[in-house]
Write a protein that holds these residues in place. Structure first.
Motif, short mmCIF file in Angstrom:
data_model
loop_
_atom_site.label_atom_id
_atom_site.label_comp_id
_atom_site.label_asym_id
_atom_site.label_seq_id
_atom_site.Cartn_x
_atom_site.Cartn_y
_atom_site.Cartn_z
N SER A 74 1.00 -1.16 0.17
CA SER A 74 0.07 0.09 0.15
C SER A 74 1.07 1.14 0.03
N GLU A 75 2.00 0.80 0.50
CA GLU A 75 2.95 2.40 0.60
C GLU A 75 3.36 2.34 -1.02
N LEU A 76 3.93 1.57 -1.22
CA LEU A 76 4.37 2.20 -3.18
C LEU A 76 3.51 2.02 -3.68
N ASP A 77 2.12 2.11 -3.25
CA ASP A 77 0.43 2.32 -4.34
C ASP A 77 1.01 3.92 -3.85
N ILE A 78 1.20 4.31 -2.91
CA ILE A 78 1.25 6.01 -1.79
C ILE A 78 2.05 5.99 -2.83
N LEU A 79 3.38 6.31 -2.46
CA LEU A 79 4.43 6.56 -3.63
C LEU A 79 4.22 6.42 -5.01
N ALA A 80 3.57 6.10 -5.25
CA ALA A 80 3.13 5.68 -6.97
C ALA A 80 2.95 6.95 -7.69
N ASP A 81 1.31 7.00 -6.77
CA ASP A 81 -0.68 7.59 -7.02
C ASP A 81 0.41 8.33 -6.43
N ARG A 82 0.89 9.41 -5.67
CA ARG A 82 0.60 10.24 -5.41
C ARG A 82 1.53 11.33 -6.47
N GLN A 83 2.61 10.60 -6.42
CA GLN A 83 3.95 11.13 -6.75
C GLN A 83 5.14 11.58 -6.40
N VAL A 84 5.31 11.42 -5.33
CA VAL A 84 6.08 10.80 -4.12
C VAL A 84 7.70 10.50 -4.60
N ARG A 85 8.34 12.03 -5.06
CA ARG A 85 10.35 11.63 -5.26
C ARG A 85 10.59 10.71 -3.74
N VAL A 86 11.34 9.86 -3.93
CA VAL A 86 12.49 9.39 -3.32
C VAL A 86 13.70 9.06 -3.37
N SER A 87 14.47 9.57 -2.30
CA SER A 87 16.14 9.34 -2.03
C SER A 87 15.99 8.47 -1.73
N HIS A 88 17.22 7.11 -2.27
CA HIS A 88 17.38 6.15 -2.11
C HIS A 88 18.77 5.86 -1.46
N MET A 89 19.35 5.39 0.36
CA MET A 89 20.82 5.40 0.22
C MET A 89 21.41 3.59 0.60
N PRO A 90 21.67 3.05 -0.70
CA PRO A 90 22.19 2.39 -0.40
C PRO A 90 23.07 1.84 0.80
N LEU A 91 23.98 2.67 0.71
CA LEU A 91 25.59 2.19 1.51
C LEU A 91 25.09 2.31 3.22
#
Length: 461
Positions: free
Chosen positions: A277-294
């Motif tokens: 459901s949170e992935l749906d919100i990110l996609a549907d609401r066009q929330v931008r994401v910063s990914h920090m793997p290290l």
């Protein structure tokens, strides 16, 4: 943030040539090409002999042995984080909450002062430029360094010439008064730097477990009023979604959506532990994401579902989180971890990872015409040596196998590092040069190192 918010400085016309020009992460590289820069923008890309013949009066920088590519964009860093590198820890944190409550807040953030912030900011910006980063989005939480934290850092980094979005991470964890001081720190900086072509501001809050509903809405309202991004850490580990379920009977992004603030204005960093459901919100609401793997690895947070986010067309950029600022290492981590997590050696391409570290990150932090080499785009670029020479003995330390148009991206992501960067340019001006040059402002790294070590010693005490 509009394109006009980052107008480049005037600059003499210049041609920069290289063995290879990589215009975008997933584009096929161009061999023996050059980029012409006019007034801080990319004017034209063509074979080197053609450009140098037609524009014989232009300055020409010969990048033989290099790949010319877009400068990296670090979509999430904490410049002050360098002061904690190697800090003594009596008892290692056992989980994410212990990391914050017993270590990071009392021993680092609550102890920071303006002198520490200035030294760390100058060192961090210099390190970013020297490893190929031209733009960064910084988050500072130093509740006892208010007011003036952002202005102090802006003054420290100004001579280095990078593009920077500086924010203060406001939080209610100390007191209501301190929380409001954090919000006002952002508002004052945004207002003061609205027309600055290099340095600007945004809003930032910490998390749902340190910020109440009214405070979160207030921060997002300020962001809307000033037409800027509003950043929040989201689900770095399991602590925040579990906390939200216990206190709000919904997960973190469901709560932000319930408050009415999950939108394209929101920059959500980390996003490691996500539900469907949170992935749906990110996609549907066009929330931008910063990914920090290290940094996610460092705190034991887990591996973010990057592949799923990309499949859902969510805007994602790469960041360092103030941990390791070398974007080559960050790209390598994203590349390898996603392949390992998915048990699929073709899960993500090296070119896609380069795209995330350049244009993807620029989009994530709200910049336009940054992160690609294309006519009309900002001349933010880096030259990376494919066969660099050791400064001490002149021996080659380059790639043992040939570079081709089909393997260049892999060669960069897997076998190059920030130490291989020869030059970095932002807004049409050189901001770093490994080779001695009178056209680049010199930075005394040893002096900066002494300042940072001195301030780190103060912090550790």
């Amino acid at each position: 943030m509009s394109d006009d918010d980052h107008v480049a400085d005037d600059n003499d016309d210049m041609i920069i040539s290289a063995d290879w020009v990589l215009t975008a992460g997933t584009a096929l590289p161009l061999q023996d090409h050059a980029v012409r820069v006019v007034d801080g923008r990319i004017d034209e890309i063509a074979p080197t002999t053609e450009l140098t013949t037609r524009f014989a009066n232009d300055d020409h920088y010969d990048g033989t042995g290099c790949v010319l590519m877009p400068g990296f964009v670090n979509s999430h860093t904490h410049l002050y984080g360098v002061l904690a590198h190697g800090i003594p820890v009596d008892n290692a944190p056992s989980d994410f909450w212990a990391f914050l409550n017993d270590y990071w807040w009392p021993k680092v953030e609550d102890a920071l002062d303006l002198e520490m912030l200035a030294a760390a900011a100058k060192w961090g910006a210099a390190e970013l430029a020297a490893t190929g980063t031209t733009t960064f989005f910084d988050i500072t939480e130093a509740p006892n360094a208010l007011p003036g934290a952002l202005a102090t850092q802006a003054q420290a980094i100004a001579p280095l010439g990078l593009r920077a979005i500086l924010t203060f991470e406001a939080t209610e964890r100390m007191s209501p008064e301190n929380a409001q001081a954090g919000l006002q720190e952002n508002v004052a900086f945004i207002t003061a730097h609205g027309n600055n072509p290099r340095t600007s501001g945004a809003m930032s809050i910490h998390t749902t477990f340190t910020c109440g509903a009214d405070f979160i809405r207030q921060a997002f309202n300020f962001a809307a009023e000033h037409n800027v991004t509003c950043h929040a850490h989201v689900n770095e580990g399991t602590h925040e979604p579990d906390w939200c379920l216990e206190h709000h009977q919904m997960r973190t992004l469901e709560y932000y959506d319930h408050l009415g603030v999950a939108s394209s204005r929101m920059l959500a960093s980390q996003c490691v532990q996500l539900s469907d459901s949170e992935l749906d919100i990110l996609a549907d609401r066009q929330v931008r994401v910063s990914h920090m793997p290290l940094s996610n690895c460092e705190v034991g947070a887990g591996i973010a579902p990057l592949l799923t986010m990309l499949d859902r067309n969510i805007t994602v950029g790469l960041g360092s989180d103030g941990y390791i600022n070398d974007m080559f290492q960050i790209m390598r981590a994203a590349f390898l971890l996603q392949r390992a997590a998915s048990q699929n050696p073709a899960a993500i391409s090296a070119g896609k990872v380069i795209e995330l570290a350049t244009e993807g990150s620029a989009k994530a932090i709200g910049l336009e015409r940054v992160g690609r080499l294309e006519p009309g785009w900002h001349a933010d670029l880096t030259l990376t040596d494919l066969n660099p020479k050791d400064q001490n003995n002149g021996a080659g330390t380059g790639l043992p196998t040939p570079v081709t148009e089909h393997n260049l991206a892999d060669q960069l992501v897997l076998w190059r590092n920030g130490t291989d960067v020869r030059r970095t340019m932002a807004a049409g001006k050189w901001i770093y040069a490994k080779d001695s040059s009178s056209e680049v402002s010199t930075v005394d790294l040893e002096q900066l190192r002494h300042q940072v070590q001195s301030q780190a010693t103060r912090l550790w005490r």
